[in-house]
Design a protein around this motif. Sequence first.
Motif, short mmCIF file in Angstrom:
data_model
loop_
_atom_site.label_atom_id
_atom_site.label_comp_id
_atom_site.label_asym_id
_atom_site.label_seq_id
_atom_site.Cartn_x
_atom_site.Cartn_y
_atom_site.Cartn_z
N VAL A 1 0.85 -1.42 -0.06
CA VAL A 1 0.00 0.05 -0.09
C VAL A 1 0.93 1.33 0.11
O VAL A 1 0.59 2.14 -0.67
N LYS A 2 1.87 1.30 0.76
CA LYS A 2 2.75 2.43 1.13
C LYS A 2 3.57 2.77 -0.49
O LYS A 2 3.28 3.75 -0.91
N ARG A 3 3.95 1.47 -0.97
CA ARG A 3 4.56 1.73 -2.48
C ARG A 3 3.52 2.24 -3.22
O ARG A 3 3.83 3.22 -4.28
N ALA A 4 2.46 1.77 -3.41
CA ALA A 4 1.31 2.20 -4.27
C ALA A 4 1.10 3.63 -4.09
O ALA A 4 0.77 4.48 -5.01
N GLU A 5 1.02 4.20 -2.90
CA GLU A 5 1.04 5.55 -2.40
C GLU A 5 1.98 6.28 -3.01
O GLU A 5 1.82 7.32 -3.87
N ALA A 6 3.11 5.94 -2.84
CA ALA A 6 4.48 6.55 -3.04
C ALA A 6 4.57 6.72 -4.74
O ALA A 6 4.93 7.60 -5.08
N LYS A 7 4.01 5.75 -5.45
CA LYS A 7 3.99 5.69 -6.74
C LYS A 7 2.82 6.43 -7.52
O LYS A 7 2.68 6.29 -8.71
N GLY A 8 1.93 6.92 -6.64
CA GLY A 8 0.80 7.53 -7.11
C GLY A 8 0.11 6.51 -7.86
O GLY A 8 -0.86 6.79 -8.67
N VAL A 9 0.06 5.32 -7.58
CA VAL A 9 -1.03 4.19 -8.04
C VAL A 9 -2.44 4.38 -7.35
O VAL A 9 -3.17 4.24 -8.01
N ILE A 10 -2.43 4.80 -6.15
CA ILE A 10 -3.51 5.01 -5.35
C ILE A 10 -3.09 6.41 -4.61
O ILE A 10 -2.07 6.60 -4.34
N GLU A 11 -4.34 7.08 -4.45
CA GLU A 11 -4.33 8.06 -3.38
C GLU A 11 -5.28 7.69 -2.16
O GLU A 11 -6.13 6.85 -2.18
N SER A 12 -4.82 8.08 -0.80
CA SER A 12 -5.77 7.98 0.07
C SER A 12 -5.65 9.05 1.07
O SER A 12 -5.32 10.24 1.08
N GLN A 13 -6.89 8.77 2.14
CA GLN A 13 -6.88 9.73 2.94
C GLN A 13 -7.53 8.92 4.31
O GLN A 13 -8.16 7.94 3.97
N PRO A 14 -7.50 9.57 5.41
CA PRO A 14 -7.98 8.85 6.53
C PRO A 14 -9.62 8.70 6.46
O PRO A 14 -10.20 9.36 5.81
N LEU A 15 -10.05 7.39 6.83
CA LEU A 15 -11.58 7.05 6.89
C LEU A 15 -12.05 7.89 7.84
O LEU A 15 -11.57 7.66 9.09
N PRO A 16 -13.09 8.55 7.50
CA PRO A 16 -13.81 9.31 8.53
C PRO A 16 -14.14 8.72 9.70
O PRO A 16 -14.76 7.27 9.53
N GLY A 17 -14.13 9.11 10.87
CA GLY A 17 -14.49 8.09 12.23
C GLY A 17 -15.95 7.60 12.26
O GLY A 17 -16.14 6.30 12.58
#
Lengths: 636, 372
Positions: free
Chosen positions: B306-322
């Motif tokens: 997942v980290k690699r995907a984020e770093a490579k711009g394959v996925i974008e993410s944000q925290p899941l709302p509480g």
Amino acid sequence: MSIIAQDTPGETVLLMGNEAIARGALEAGIKVCAAYPGNPSSEITGSLAGVADEFGLHVEWSVNEKVALEVAAAASFAGLRGLCTMKQNGLNVASDFLLNLNLTGCEGGLVLIVADDPGALSSSNEEDSRAFAKLGDLPLLEPATFQEAKAMTKWAFDLSEDLGLPVLVRTVTRVSHARGNVLLDELPRPTKKPRFDTSRPRIALPVLTNHKLLREKLERAGQVFETSPFNFYRGPEKPELLIITCGSGWMYSLEAVANLDLNERVGILKLGTTWPLPEQMVLNHLSKADHVLFVEEVSPFLENNVKELFAQNCVDLGLKRFSGKATGTLPDIGELNPDIVISTLQDILEVFYEPVSAEYALRAKEISDQLVPERPLGFCAGCPHRATYWAIKNALALDGRDGFVAGDIGCYSLGIGPSGFSQMKTLHAMGSGTGLAGGFGQLNAFGLDQPVIAVSGDSTFYHAVMPALTNASYNKSNLLLLLLDNSATAMTGFQPHPGTGKTASGQDAPILDLEVICKALGAQVEVGDPFDMKATTETILRLLQDVEGVKVLILRRECALVRGRTQKKLFNMEVDQDLCLGERCGCNRLCTRVFKCPGLIWDEIAGRARIDEAICTGCGVCAEICPSLAIRKEVV
Amino acid sequence: MMNGGLRALEERVFDRDLCVSCGACVSLCPYLRSWQGRIVKLDECDLAEGRCFNYCPRGKVDLNELHQRLFGGPYKEIEMGMVRSVLMARACDSVWAGRVQNGGVVSALTDLAIKEGVIDAAVLTDREVNLLPRGHIVSGREDIMACTGSIYTSGPTLEALNRGPWTGDERIGIVGLPCMVLALAKMRTSSLEKRTPIDRVDLVIGLFCTWALDYKSFMGFLQKRFGDRTIGKVDITPPPERIMKITAGDELHDIPLDEIRSFIRPGCHVCPDMTSEFSDISVGTVEGEEGWNTVLVRTERGEELVKRAEAKGVIESQPLPGDKLSHLKEASLLKKRRAIDALKDRGELEDGYLTLSRELIQQIQSESKEAP
Ligand SMILES: Cc1cc2nc3c(=O)[nH]c(=O)nc-3n(C[C@H](O)[C@H](O)[C@H](O)COP(=O)(O)OP(=O)(O)OC[C@H]3O[C@@H](n4cnc5c(N)ncnc54)[C@H](O)[C@@H]3O)c2cc1C
Ligand SMILES: Cc1ncc(C[n+]2csc(CCOP(=O)(O)OP(=O)(O)O)c2C)c(N)n1
Ligand code: SF4
Ligand code: SF4
């Protein structure tokens, strides 16, 4: 040269009962023999087919028993002697014609041999065909020895011409299939030209007139039988027990009386003409004994007829005790044997007899059980039927609607057992599988959602499946018929049939194409190779699930035994001992535990499957089922 | 522990109608086959112990024991299992848009894992015909694209893992439903001789799942409703709406879930797992946020990918709302609660397929609440 054609009058030869019957027919100068095969009758016509050319006979395997009797009757109507042979349930098929033929009578001698199978050793039913003689007011003879088998057959033709009636001869397995000495007589070569006398039409109408005539003929038969040499008595003037017997019962009775040393106490009345009864002769013997035991195969036919006769004469005869199958003294199912008769006599006459000590008998049984390997009834190695049932089993399992096979008669009837993976769930008369399947197909309208597969052999198809298929098409049933075309009437000994291109006597014949016939009967027809089990499974599934109406899938592969005679192996088979998983998870001996072709054997020591070279026919089918591809086939 | 073989599978799974058609038992041997969404027994096998029953997620499941063996500790997180991190994510590359089910995280992560050599091939699921799922082995983007979107009927994905073909040294990834992920856990921990590539499975992406439908009966229903029109995308809206949106021919239709509940596989009613608790990464929808995925990262290798995907711009993410997270936990716990209730109703809480300690059962019962 065939032994039945041996032209040496006065010589005694060893003949099988059925050969003796065939010889009797030759000595009677028959010109035509027509039959449908069936154990234990098949060798009669089989052996006549072998001498057909030599004697200028027309011998045919007809498509069924009714047609066979019609063909033989035509010869008789035209003044020639005709023979017809069949097994017990064949007479059920022929009976409709027979029970009209009795009214029209016959011209040239017409003899119908029916071979009964007590104990149903090779039959789907146990039946006493003698009932038809009484039902149809027809004279009935029952040979007890091989000599009688020949002599009676020969005489039956004279009797038939004398009475103008077809004559029934009933034989049983132990007379038909055993061998004994037979004295040969002359072999005539009749040259009579056949002609149908149009001034004497063979029409049962007016029925009552002809029925009356029939009754008179039968009465005359009874008179003739009073003095027949085939009926005789052996024993004391006034026996303590009178045995009345016929057919193979005669030998059993003789043996029992001799072994128990009861010659002074027991008399045996042996009847060769069992319908109508030689009444005076029987009454005469009844008057001399107070206790009568009947020894006969299958049904209490003699027993009940004699009791009827007794009832009409009981005022004169006084009280008697009768024992037999009807009274429960002898078993009323299964085949008799000397031991059964011996123990019955022991009980009735309170004599003691131990043929072998109980301890010896037990030991002998133990040893023989060890020596004789268990041989479950199953398909031969390389039999296409095994492959067919494998495909059926898988198709029905995948279909998942609890489908089943409506079975029919032939080698493929073994589909009732493990060899056919117990897929067959109904089994009756020839043709009944398709008839039933057609009926089940009509029940879809009421919510029956189980798929039904009918199976039929090629010979069975011509015999009785065609009307059932026609019916299914006409009445718009939903049905899948698998036609197992192995190019043979395999079960009864490879007699040719309309699909084989040969006649009984080996001449070329037109091939009546199953595909064309089925199409003409309104079915959607496909042809497949049962050895390709995967494709067959898929075809069956598709036809069951996606195609409405009457469908026929012809699965074509020659019988393994026919292939063995005429063709080389297709493949050399081998089980790779490294790949074979054996009993491990992933296989658990699918090939030798479930598929069970006898060509595959389980090597206990190696814990692997192996090919038995002596038995494997090289069909290659098992290669398809091995999950680890350890069974390898290599084109020969 | 003595487990069982095909007879046990038949008696304890098939006869009880618990099979969910995951395919774990298929293609191990000639006795079982998958056909039109059903697992069919072709012949009797009398082995006392077999991989079929050992791998089956409705065979014998001791959650605590499995957890011990795979995560090195007792089963405690009764809501969603072991979780390292929770996020909301979606795939960035526009190639995924329009064809993936939600945010395309599953497809994008699979694609990345193969591209980066984390795995050489993956077992995904595509449609054999109609809505009939089958396992499909992919090794590149084109194949992955052929497998996008959710098929709401259950099918034998794991059969493809057992069957191959495999060359023998590829590293393998799998995307599966929670029952499949559970079966993979059982495969990994089974003491029987394996002869499957389970030890080369390096990535397990689990989907969220509330239930799956039975192929045959559901297809029968669709056929009555839509005739021979081809069925396209199927989606299920989150509560409180709960509607199946289905494209038949060119039209989009709404089917209220109450109309299709009877086609839910009975084996799903006793399933305690909504979030594929034995996966590396679990992925589902985000309530009320179209085009996004909820992502639960459970293992180190999951986290790394997942980290690699984020770093490579394959996925974008944000925290899941509480609030969404707590809803998710509620829903997940509720599925467990319902499974326990269903097992109890069937009289199978004691001698059923699932072994759960009395304490865990009580905890689930007391902490779960009925959804609105
Ligand atoms: C039967 C089923 C029930 C679901 N229930 C829920 C739920 O209740 N709540 C929730 O949040 N999410 C649920 N999901 C998950 C959701 O539908 C999405 O699959 C998930 O959000 C991933 O979205 P994505 O855009 O990343 O998928 P995509 O990138 O489109 O990838 C989908 C992946 O799912 C795989 N797949 C599709 N159908 C099946 C199947 N039948 N069996 C195994 N694998 C399959 C495909 O191989 C593909 O790799 C369910 C999915 C399925 C198949
Ligand atoms: C009415 C009747 N006649 C004859 C028989 C004897 N019989 C049993 S099987 C069979 C032949 C079956 O041949 P086929 O249908 O070709 O099947 P195969 O044995 O070759 O598989 C015959 C004639 C019988 N059982 N019933
Ligand atoms: S997986 Fe093993 S135990 Fe199960 S049916 Fe197949 S051979 Fe038998
Ligand atoms: S749940 Fe999976 S492993 Fe169990 S019987 Fe069904 S398909 Fe086989």
